[in-house]
Design a protein around this motif. Structure first.
Motif, short mmCIF file in Angstrom:
data_model
loop_
_atom_site.label_atom_id
_atom_site.label_comp_id
_atom_site.label_asym_id
_atom_site.label_seq_id
_atom_site.Cartn_x
_atom_site.Cartn_y
_atom_site.Cartn_z
N ALA A 48 0.84 -1.20 0.00
CA ALA A 48 0.00 0.00 0.00
C ALA A 48 0.87 1.25 0.00
O ALA A 48 0.57 2.22 -0.71
N THR A 49 1.97 1.23 0.77
CA THR A 49 2.86 2.38 0.80
C THR A 49 3.46 2.62 -0.58
O THR A 49 3.55 3.76 -1.04
N ALA A 50 3.86 1.53 -1.24
CA ALA A 50 4.45 1.67 -2.57
C ALA A 50 3.46 2.32 -3.54
O ALA A 50 3.81 3.24 -4.28
N ALA A 51 2.19 1.88 -3.49
CA ALA A 51 1.19 2.47 -4.38
C ALA A 51 0.89 3.91 -3.99
O ALA A 51 0.74 4.78 -4.84
N ASP A 52 0.84 4.14 -2.69
CA ASP A 52 0.57 5.47 -2.16
C ASP A 52 1.61 6.45 -2.68
O ASP A 52 1.30 7.56 -3.12
N TRP A 53 2.85 5.99 -2.67
CA TRP A 53 3.95 6.90 -2.95
C TRP A 53 4.24 7.00 -4.44
O TRP A 53 4.64 8.03 -4.94
N MET A 54 4.04 5.88 -5.19
CA MET A 54 4.31 5.94 -6.63
C MET A 54 3.13 6.60 -7.32
O MET A 54 2.04 6.05 -7.40
N SER A 55 3.37 7.80 -7.79
CA SER A 55 2.28 8.63 -8.26
C SER A 55 2.20 8.60 -9.77
O SER A 55 2.94 7.88 -10.43
N ALA A 56 1.32 9.43 -10.29
CA ALA A 56 1.26 9.61 -11.74
C ALA A 56 2.63 10.03 -12.25
O ALA A 56 3.04 9.63 -13.34
N GLY A 138 -2.31 14.27 -14.03
CA GLY A 138 -1.96 12.96 -14.57
C GLY A 138 -3.20 12.19 -14.98
O GLY A 138 -3.26 11.61 -16.08
N VAL A 139 -4.20 12.18 -14.12
CA VAL A 139 -5.45 11.49 -14.46
C VAL A 139 -6.03 12.09 -15.74
O VAL A 139 -6.46 11.36 -16.64
N GLY A 140 -6.01 13.42 -15.83
CA GLY A 140 -6.55 14.10 -17.00
C GLY A 140 -5.85 13.67 -18.29
O GLY A 140 -6.50 13.34 -19.28
N ILE A 161 -14.46 8.58 -8.37
CA ILE A 161 -13.97 7.31 -7.83
C ILE A 161 -13.28 7.52 -6.48
O ILE A 161 -13.53 6.80 -5.51
N VAL A 162 -12.41 8.52 -6.42
CA VAL A 162 -11.70 8.78 -5.16
C VAL A 162 -12.70 9.12 -4.06
O VAL A 162 -12.56 8.68 -2.92
N PHE A 163 -13.71 9.89 -4.42
CA PHE A 163 -14.74 10.24 -3.44
C PHE A 163 -15.27 8.97 -2.80
O PHE A 163 -15.37 8.85 -1.59
N ALA A 414 -2.13 7.30 -10.20
CA ALA A 414 -2.56 8.65 -9.86
C ALA A 414 -3.60 8.64 -8.75
O ALA A 414 -3.52 9.41 -7.79
N LEU A 415 -4.58 7.73 -8.85
CA LEU A 415 -5.66 7.72 -7.87
C LEU A 415 -5.18 7.28 -6.50
O LEU A 415 -5.61 7.84 -5.47
N SER A 416 -4.25 6.30 -6.43
CA SER A 416 -3.82 5.84 -5.12
C SER A 416 -3.11 6.96 -4.37
O SER A 416 -3.31 7.13 -3.16
N THR A 417 -2.29 7.73 -5.07
CA THR A 417 -1.60 8.82 -4.41
C THR A 417 -2.56 9.94 -4.03
O THR A 417 -2.49 10.48 -2.93
#
Lengths: 591, 103
Positions: A48-56, A138-140, A161-163, A414-417
């Motif tokens: 989870a940390t890896a996904a949290d931190w690896m961003s778009a 990034g999402v855009g 989705i994030v909401f 992008a979404l995880s971060t």
């Protein structure tokens, strides 16, 4: 099915999964909302940390940065991964032992001051919003290219989705979603990387491919080929560096302490059951991150060779489809300077200003016309760095499902971060500002309500940044690291390792670090960009690396002020003793 | 051993671990990655110039190793000093099992 339909399918499936997890993990208490109940196993927390931190930015931009800047961009690889060593050894175990919900919580308690807590909240919000702006952009980009919808609509879908999983599920929802998102994004990144390295070197492991011999019969290794390609076109050799040594050192150090000071990463270590798990999960997190980060150099190398060979000296009219696709959304541009209808790719900016500004007309060969001034050099083409990863499968003619996979992976990154950042913002506002500063009598249920409300507000602001992006992705993120380095890392480290630093010292230190760093960056990047070069920099340190000096300013100010003025109370020195040991002598603090 | 004494031993051992591992960390990053990189480039390693390899992959492999070494080293020190932490999740499960047997 074509690539676009497959993209819809893959992204849609992954969204369904995230929403399913959100519903399954709907939370009912603040403890669940802030730290997922505190019972996440270390390996899972690592993922989870890896996904949290690896961003778009990690997913889309770093390979592009590396591809275009060669060895100069290696400072990002070193800085971002090396920070985890500091995080694991200097912060994570002690903060886990301290055992509360947020970073300002620690600063407020350790420096026995509501003011210190509020200053920390301000720093945290500053950092998180700077960072989140890049994510939404990034999402855009991903949506506009792969799903062919408007960038704005892409941002709104992402927000929706994030909401769902951040606001309903809180940290618990985010944690389990991030585990899934890690799997999606790493798979999406590795598949094309493996394809590419088999294509070029017959070696399926991308980590080794970079030093391997090319299979085109030339007998050159990939690195030698890169140096040859880049120098032939008039660029600096790929393996040479153009940065001064002092600037490289400063940037690496700044990114390292910035990584260690990122609040959305720190809070992830509050979710494991024990101190020993916090240490282990830092190791797992870095291992999972490095699976991707050791692949990035190869991806960068292949896409650079690929780009140069398929673009340079190719007639525009017979150019591959991906060039026109990216031109249509404005990330590639070509102007025929010498009138031969053939694209020349050389070093230097093709136009001024650098980013293309399109008019509505088409030129003689069907290319989009620009209103930019043409520069004097031979380069005719502009390629946006952010497209390298996304364009790879098309450049290399990989099957359509790989293209779709990249879309799902980039959206996951992008979404995880974004979700992790939203959560630290909302928990800081609800917990540190409302509950701890203004309304101490707030009930758990009310606090949870406010945390969700704050998350919604933060999401709206993030969406605004996504629709009106301030600058390009990687640069904005680099700014956040400078601020984290200068404001949050020093007080946490001093709070744990020194018993002499007190309230006033910490507050002055944070403010001095923040003002210094922010002032320097704003001056050179926004107020006076024309002065932004080695001659005018303080000690030759660029705005990207200035966070290192900001952190030093913070340390020194705190040290001097504390020695003149502060007396640390006994309860606080007891607390410091307490967080220094994992267990045994004293009772562990429960949430 | 009294608690205060064990605390001192523990904290000093902890600091020694930190100095050692952070020294390696700094040498790998700033030494091999930047300051000595040009000199290291004269050597070849898996087809890479060595200094270049450190910045692209080598340092990261060292970082992961350093954190796991830290993890196991600290575990050893904690066992020696008697500061071993029970896993609350496992503990709860165990208590529940014992409770079931009793009833």
């Amino acid at each position: 099915m074509d690539a676009q339909q497959l993209s819809f399918l893959f992204v849609g499936l992954s969204f369904a999964l995230y929403i399913g997890i959100a519903i399954w993990s709907k939370v009912g208490s603040t403890k669940d909302f802030y730290v997922a109940g505190g019972g996440v196993p270390p390996v899972m927390n690592g993922m989870a940390t890896a996904a949290d931190w690896m961003s778009a930015a990690s997913f889309l931009s770093v390979a592009g940065l590396l591809a275009f800047a060669g060895r100069d961009a290696a400072v990002y690889l070193l800085g971002w991964t090396g920070g985890y060593v500091l995080l694991a050894m200097l912060l994570a175990p002690y903060l886990r032992k301290f055992g509360r919900f947020t970073v300002p919580d620690f600063i407020g308690e350790r420096f026995y001051s509501k003011t210190a807590r509020v200053v920390a909240v301000v720093c945290l919000i500053f950092i998180s919003f700077t960072y989140i702006a890049g994510q939404m952009r990034g999402v855009g980009i991903v949506f506009s290219r792969f799903l062919e919808v408007d960038i704005d609509i892409g941002v709104y879908i992402g927000m929706g989705i994030v909401f769902f999983y951040a606001v309903l599920g809180g940290m618990k929802g985010i944690t389990y979603t991030q585990v899934v998102q890690y799997c999606v994004l790493i798979f999406a990144f590795l598949v094309p990387a493996v394809f590419l390295s088999i294509m070029w070197t017959d070696n399926p492991i991308p980590q080794f491919a970079l030093g391997d011999t090319l299979n085109d019969g030339s007998g050159m290794t990939v690195i030698e080929k890169l140096d040859q390609v880049t120098t032939e076109l008039g660029f600096n050799a790929y393996t040479s560096t153009s940065r001064t040594m002092i600037d490289s050192l400063a940037i690496v150090a700044c990114l390292m302490i910035g990584t260690a000071g990122l609040p959305h990463v720190i809070v992830r270590f509050f979710t494991v059951p024990r101190v020993v798990d916090a240490r282990a999960s830092a190791g797992w997190a870095l291992l999972f991150i490095c699976v991707m980060y050791t692949t990035i150099p190869s991806v960068a190398a292949f896409s650079r060779i690929n780009l140069s060979e398929s673009v340079n000296e190719t007639a525009y009219q017979s150019a591959p489809a991906w060039i026109k696709n990216w031109e249509n959304i404005g990330l590639i541009a070509w102007q025929d300077k010498n009138g031969d209808g053939v694209m020349q790719y050389r070093s230097g900016n093709a136009f001024s200003p650098v980013k293309p500004q399109f008019s509505d007309q088409r030129g003689e060969w069907g290319e989009r016309q620009l209103t930019n001034q043409l520069t004097d050099n031979d380069n005719e083409i502009y390629v946006d760095r952010d497209i390298m990863v996304m364009a790879n499968p098309e450049i290399a003619n990989l099957p359509d499902w790989v293209v779709a996979l990249i879309a799902a992976g980039a959206v996951a990154a992008a979404l995880s971060t974004a979700a992790g950042l939203l959560l630290v913002i909302s928990s800081s506002i609800a917990h540190d500002l409302l509950k701890s500063t203004f309304k101490p009598n707030l009930s758990d249920r009310k606090e949870l309500f406010y945390a969700r409300l704050a998350a919604v507000f933060a999401l709206l602001i993030a969406g605004y940044f996504g629709v009106n992006p301030p600058s390009y992705v990687a640069q904005v993120v680099a700014l956040a690291f400078g601020l984290a380095a200068a404001s949050l890392f020093p007080p946490i480290v001093m709070g744990i390792f020194s018993k002499r630093i007190g309230k006033l010292g910490a507050i002055c230190g944070m403010l001095a670090g923040l003002v210094f760093t922010l002032g320097y960056i704003i001056y050179f990047v926004f107020v006076n960009p024309s002065l932004n070069n080695t001659d005018n920099w303080l000690l030759g340190i660029s705005p990207t690396g200035i966070g290192l000096l900001g952190a030093l300013v913070n340390f020194i100010t705190a040290f001097i002020v504390s020695h003149i003025k502060d007396d640390v109370p006994n309860e606080v020195t007891d607390m410091i003793d307490d967080i220094r040991i994992p267990a045994g002598a004293r009772k562990a603090i429960e949430h | 051993m009294p608690v205060e004494e064990r605390l001192d031993i523990y904290w000093n051992a902890n600091k020694r671990v930190l100095y050692t591992l952070l020294a390696v960390w700094a040498f790998v990053t700033f030494g091999c990655g930047i300051l000595l990189a040009d000199w290291l480039d004269r050597f070849q390693f898996f087809g890479f110039p060595l200094g270049f390899w450190f910045t692209q992959q080598g340092a990261m492999i060292f970082y992961v190793a350093l954190i796991f070494i830290y993890h196991f080293w600290m575990k050893k020190i904690e066992r020696y000093c008697g500061f071993i932490e029970q896993d609350p999740v496992k503990l709860t499960k165990q208590l529940l099992r014992e409770n079931d047997k009793g009833a």
